[in-house]
Motif scaffolding. Structure first.
Motif, PDB file in Angstrom:
ATOM      1  N   GLU A   1      26.470  58.941   3.342  1.00 56.48           N
ATOM      2  CA  GLU A   1      25.022  59.132   3.264  1.00 56.48           C
ATOM      3  C   GLU A   1      24.292  58.166   4.197  1.00 56.48           C
ATOM      4  OE1 GLU A   1      21.430  59.377  -0.082  1.00 56.48           O
ATOM      5  OE2 GLU A   1      23.462  58.871  -0.688  1.00 56.48           O
ATOM      6  N   TYR A   2      23.302  58.713   4.923  1.00 59.14           N
ATOM      7  CA  TYR A   2      22.512  57.889   5.849  1.00 59.14           C
ATOM      8  C   TYR A   2      21.192  58.586   6.113  1.00 59.14           C
ATOM      9  CZ  TYR A   2      21.717  54.823   9.972  1.00 59.14           C
ATOM     10  OH  TYR A   2      21.229  53.899  10.878  1.00 59.14           O
ATOM     11  N   SER A   3      20.109  57.875   5.859  1.00 60.53           N
ATOM     12  CA  SER A   3      18.771  58.427   6.086  1.00 60.53           C
ATOM     13  C   SER A   3      17.773  57.283   5.966  1.00 60.53           C
ATOM     14  CB  SER A   3      18.447  59.489   5.026  1.00 60.53           C
ATOM     15  OG  SER A   3      18.103  58.880   3.781  1.00 60.53           O
ATOM     16  N   PRO A   4      16.498  57.533   6.266  1.00 53.54           N
ATOM     17  CA  PRO A   4      15.491  56.494   6.033  1.00 53.54           C
ATOM     18  C   PRO A   4      15.438  56.038   4.572  1.00 53.54           C
ATOM     19  CG  PRO A   4      14.599  58.179   7.469  1.00 53.54           C
ATOM     20  CD  PRO A   4      15.918  58.699   6.968  1.00 53.54           C
ATOM     21  N   PHE A   5      15.968  56.871   3.658  1.00 57.54           N
ATOM     22  CA  PHE A   5      15.999  56.518   2.243  1.00 57.54           C
ATOM     23  C   PHE A   5      17.287  55.822   1.838  1.00 57.54           C
ATOM     24  CE2 PHE A   5      12.421  59.292   1.968  1.00 57.54           C
ATOM     25  CZ  PHE A   5      11.706  58.836   0.876  1.00 57.54           C
ATOM     26  N   CYS A   6      18.245  55.758   2.726  1.00 59.29           N
ATOM     27  CA  CYS A   6      19.525  55.137   2.379  1.00 59.29           C
ATOM     28  C   CYS A   6      20.110  54.476   3.626  1.00 59.29           C
ATOM     29  CB  CYS A   6      20.498  56.178   1.821  1.00 59.29           C
ATOM     30  SG  CYS A   6      22.055  55.464   1.276  1.00 59.29           S
ATOM     31  N   LEU A   7      19.896  53.172   3.729  1.00 55.73           N
ATOM     32  CA  LEU A   7      20.342  52.402   4.885  1.00 55.73           C
ATOM     33  C   LEU A   7      21.569  51.550   4.560  1.00 55.73           C
ATOM     34  CD1 LEU A   7      16.828  51.148   6.086  1.00 55.73           C
ATOM     35  CD2 LEU A   7      18.056  53.188   6.844  1.00 55.73           C
ATOM     36  N   ASP A   8      22.266  51.896   3.493  1.00 58.31           N
ATOM     37  CA  ASP A   8      23.384  51.077   3.027  1.00 58.31           C
ATOM     38  C   ASP A   8      24.416  50.802   4.112  1.00 58.31           C
ATOM     39  OD1 ASP A   8      21.958  51.768   0.775  1.00 58.31           O
ATOM     40  OD2 ASP A   8      23.718  52.043  -0.491  1.00 58.31           O
ATOM     41  N   ILE A   9      24.743  51.811   4.923  1.00 55.82           N
ATOM     42  CA  ILE A   9      25.828  51.636   5.900  1.00 55.82           C
ATOM     43  C   ILE A   9      25.458  50.661   7.014  1.00 55.82           C
ATOM     44  CG2 ILE A   9      26.823  53.896   5.434  1.00 55.82           C
ATOM     45  CD1 ILE A   9      25.658  54.841   8.137  1.00 55.82           C
ATOM     46  N   GLU A  10      24.158  50.368   7.156  1.00 60.28           N
ATOM     47  CA  GLU A  10      23.749  49.353   8.131  1.00 60.28           C
ATOM     48  C   GLU A  10      24.019  47.947   7.596  1.00 60.28           C
ATOM     49  OE1 GLU A  10      19.985  51.826  10.109  1.00 60.28           O
ATOM     50  OE2 GLU A  10      19.637  49.907   9.099  1.00 60.28           O
ATOM     51  N   LYS A  11      24.103  47.838   6.272  1.00 55.30           N
ATOM     52  CA  LYS A  11      24.235  46.525   5.640  1.00 55.30           C
ATOM     53  C   LYS A  11      25.658  46.229   5.169  1.00 55.30           C
ATOM     54  CE  LYS A  11      19.535  47.365   4.049  1.00 55.30           C
ATOM     55  NZ  LYS A  11      18.707  47.782   2.896  1.00 55.30           N
ATOM     56  N   ASN A  12      26.442  47.267   4.869  1.00 54.58           N
ATOM     57  CA  ASN A  12      27.782  47.034   4.332  1.00 54.58           C
ATOM     58  C   ASN A  12      28.895  47.112   5.379  1.00 54.58           C
ATOM     59  OD1 ASN A  12      28.198  49.798   4.772  1.00 54.58           O
ATOM     60  ND2 ASN A  12      27.892  50.349   2.633  1.00 54.58           N
ATOM     61  N   GLY A  13      28.510  47.303   6.648  1.00 51.49           N
ATOM     62  CA  GLY A  13      29.486  47.258   7.726  1.00 51.49           C
ATOM     63  C   GLY A  13      30.110  48.583   8.106  1.00 51.49           C
TER      64      GLY A  13
ATOM     65  N   PRO B   1      33.276  59.426  14.890  1.00 46.26           N
ATOM     66  CA  PRO B   1      31.994  60.058  14.588  1.00 46.26           C
ATOM     67  C   PRO B   1      31.620  59.876  13.124  1.00 46.26           C
ATOM     68  CG  PRO B   1      33.309  61.509  15.953  1.00 46.26           C
ATOM     69  CD  PRO B   1      34.204  60.367  15.564  1.00 46.26           C
ATOM     70  N   LEU B   2      30.369  59.515  12.888  1.00 37.66           N
ATOM     71  CA  LEU B   2      29.874  59.317  11.532  1.00 37.66           C
ATOM     72  C   LEU B   2      28.977  60.491  11.173  1.00 37.66           C
ATOM     73  CD1 LEU B   2      28.850  56.017   9.902  1.00 37.66           C
ATOM     74  CD2 LEU B   2      27.403  58.027   9.580  1.00 37.66           C
ATOM     75  N   VAL B   3      29.426  61.304  10.240  1.00 39.50           N
ATOM     76  CA  VAL B   3      28.675  62.480   9.806  1.00 39.50           C
ATOM     77  C   VAL B   3      27.751  62.055   8.667  1.00 39.50           C
ATOM     78  CG1 VAL B   3      28.831  64.818   8.876  1.00 39.50           C
ATOM     79  CG2 VAL B   3      30.573  63.990  10.493  1.00 39.50           C
ATOM     80  N   ALA B   4      26.466  62.081   8.945  1.00 35.98           N
ATOM     81  CA  ALA B   4      25.456  61.536   8.032  1.00 35.98           C
ATOM     82  C   ALA B   4      24.903  62.626   7.125  1.00 35.98           C
ATOM     83  CB  ALA B   4      24.326  60.893   8.830  1.00 35.98           C
ATOM     84  N   TYR B   5      25.422  62.650   5.882  1.00 37.29           N
ATOM     85  CA  TYR B   5      24.894  63.662   4.963  1.00 37.29           C
ATOM     86  C   TYR B   5      23.614  63.163   4.294  1.00 37.29           C
ATOM     87  CZ  TYR B   5      26.846  61.454   0.651  1.00 37.29           C
ATOM     88  OH  TYR B   5      27.142  60.620  -0.402  1.00 37.29           O
TER      89      TYR B   5
ATOM     90  N   GLY C   1      17.071  62.328   2.857  1.00 35.15           N
ATOM     91  CA  GLY C   1      16.910  61.613   1.597  1.00 35.15           C
ATOM     92  C   GLY C   1      17.125  62.509   0.396  1.00 35.15           C
ATOM     93  N   ALA C   2      18.160  63.391   0.494  1.00 37.27           N
ATOM     94  CA  ALA C   2      18.477  64.352  -0.579  1.00 37.27           C
ATOM     95  C   ALA C   2      17.309  65.300  -0.858  1.00 37.27           C
ATOM     96  CB  ALA C   2      18.899  63.633  -1.857  1.00 37.27           C
ATOM     97  N   GLY C   3      16.436  65.469   0.122  1.00 42.06           N
ATOM     98  CA  GLY C   3      15.343  66.434  -0.022  1.00 42.06           C
ATOM     99  C   GLY C   3      13.958  65.832  -0.047  1.00 42.06           C
ATOM    100  N   PHE C   4      13.850  64.526  -0.168  1.00 41.58           N
ATOM    101  CA  PHE C   4      12.526  63.883  -0.192  1.00 41.58           C
ATOM    102  C   PHE C   4      11.696  64.292   1.023  1.00 41.58           C
ATOM    103  CE2 PHE C   4      13.188  60.276  -3.328  1.00 41.58           C
ATOM    104  CZ  PHE C   4      12.024  60.514  -4.021  1.00 41.58           C
ATOM    105  N   LEU C   5      12.332  64.325   2.207  1.00 46.70           N
ATOM    106  CA  LEU C   5      11.584  64.583   3.434  1.00 46.70           C
ATOM    107  C   LEU C   5      11.668  66.035   3.898  1.00 46.70           C
ATOM    108  CD1 LEU C   5      12.558  61.243   5.086  1.00 46.70           C
ATOM    109  CD2 LEU C   5      10.219  62.008   4.752  1.00 46.70           C
ATOM    110  N   GLY C   6      12.321  66.878   3.118  1.00 44.66           N
ATOM    111  CA  GLY C   6      12.434  68.276   3.507  1.00 44.66           C
ATOM    112  C   GLY C   6      11.656  69.209   2.624  1.00 44.66           C
ATOM    113  N   ASN C   7      11.032  68.666   1.591  1.00 41.24           N
ATOM    114  CA  ASN C   7      10.309  69.492   0.631  1.00 41.24           C
ATOM    115  C   ASN C   7       8.876  68.990   0.459  1.00 41.24           C
ATOM    116  OD1 ASN C   7      12.491  71.356  -0.608  1.00 41.24           O
ATOM    117  ND2 ASN C   7      13.451  69.338  -0.652  1.00 41.24           N
TER     118      ASN C   7
END
Length: 329
Positions: free
Chosen positions: A174-186, A197-201, A205-211
């Motif tokens: 998971e990677y989005s403006p709502f989930c930046l965990d992978i920037e912090k956990n390495g 390649p990192l496939v960002a599901y 933000g699980a729909g926050f920005l698409g609805n």
């Protein structure tokens, strides 16, 4: 197997999960139009899963792909197919060779008209361990059951251990403006380091920005996102503030908030592939068009400053200990 790769020409992959793993299955006519729209627009990397269906028949996503290939044989070799597996029907990670071989054979049997290109371990089986899991996957790959190995929801350390054993074609997380965990956990750094390649599901933000949701009640009944902590009554209104901030930036740019989010994710590195999903062909087309959006340095700085100044509330998924335990294998 397709000669295409997990990184599609459009730079945007297409998730098929919501076509079948939802309160109501998307009608074939609509699903087929969506898949053709994606392929024709260059989003030729499809993401599926063995268990992307509602019990008792969890394989309905694979069945849908099979029917698509039967209805449109001219399209069956025009997409790269990733399939998550390595989990029981009760969603417990399992990576022993007998189980994996049987599941892979079942996947290809259901697909019928073609094999999967990439088999993705949905979660790490800690009893087997990642090094032994990779050795097993390499053996099964050499048996011709699939072409490429993928991993999902792994830690930076696990990814490094995996690539030391054999090639990993993609890591999905998971990677989005709502989930930046992978920037912090390495994890993002580990993927760049290994050139995986990192496939960002969930890039929206699980729909926050698409609805156009204004409260949790706008999320359809039966949608599993109703259980997500970030969408809880406790956190929804707070997190909507970030939606409003990003929407204002998108409006200045003349694009939708969804396109802004997808373009931002893609701009983080050439190896990052956004993986949005939808049930509507028009939304898939909107997402793919985001691959053409160029964000200026000033726009990227504004978005980053917005994210740095905002703290999203809520854990990933629900607070269910079992789900949380499987997030970083």
């Amino acid at each position: 197997m397709s000669s295409l790769s997990v990184v599609p020409p459009a730079g945007i992959a297409t998730g098929l999960m919501r076509l079948t793993w939802a309160p109501e299955q998307t009608p074939d006519k609509q699903a087929f139009e969506l898949m053709k729209t994606a392929i024709d627009a260059g989003s030729t990397s499809f993401n599926s899963g063995y268990f992307y269906g509602n019990p008792p028949d969890v394989t309905t996503n694979l069945q849908l792909i099979s029917r698509f290939c039967e209805a449109y044989p001219e399209y069956k070799d025009r997409f790269y197919l990733s399939v998550k597996g390595g989990m029981t029907k009760e969603l417990k990670p399992r990576a022993d060779i007998e189980f994996l071989r049987a599941q892979m054979q079942e996947i290809n049997s259901i697909l019928k008209h073609r094999k999967m290109d990439l088999f993705e371990m949905a979660r790490v089986d800690r009893e087997v361990g990642i090094e032994e899991s990779m050795k097993i996957l390499l053996k099964l790959r050499d048996e011709g059951l699939f072409r490429d190995i993928g991993l999902s929801e792994v830690s930076a350390d696990t990814l490094r251990k995996a690539v030391a054993v054999g090639p990993v074609a993609a890591v999905e997380i998971e990677y989005s403006p709502f989930c930046l965990d992978i920037e912090k956990n390495g994890v993002l750094d580990a993927a760049k380091e290994a050139k995986v390649p990192l496939v960002a599901y969930s890039p929206l933000g699980a729909g926050f920005l698409g609805n156009t949701w204004t409260s949790k009640e706008d999320i359809p009944e039966g949608d599993f996102r109703r259980t997500f902590d970030k969408f809880s009554d406790e956190h929804f209104e707070h997190n909507m503030q970030l939606v409003r901030k990003l929407t204002a930036i998108a409006e200045k740019k003349g694009i939708t908030p969804a396109q802004l989010s997808i373009a931002w994710v893609r701009a983080q590195d050439p190896l990052v592939v956004p993986l949005p999903g939808s049930t509507k062909p028009a939304r898939v087309k909107e997402a793919i068009e985001a691959g053409k959006v160029q964000l200026s340095s000033a726009e990227l700085d504004e978005i980053r400053q917005t994210l740095d100044s905002f703290s999203v509330k809520g854990v990933r998924y629900s607070k269910n200990p079992h789900l949380q335990d499987m997030l970083e294998g």
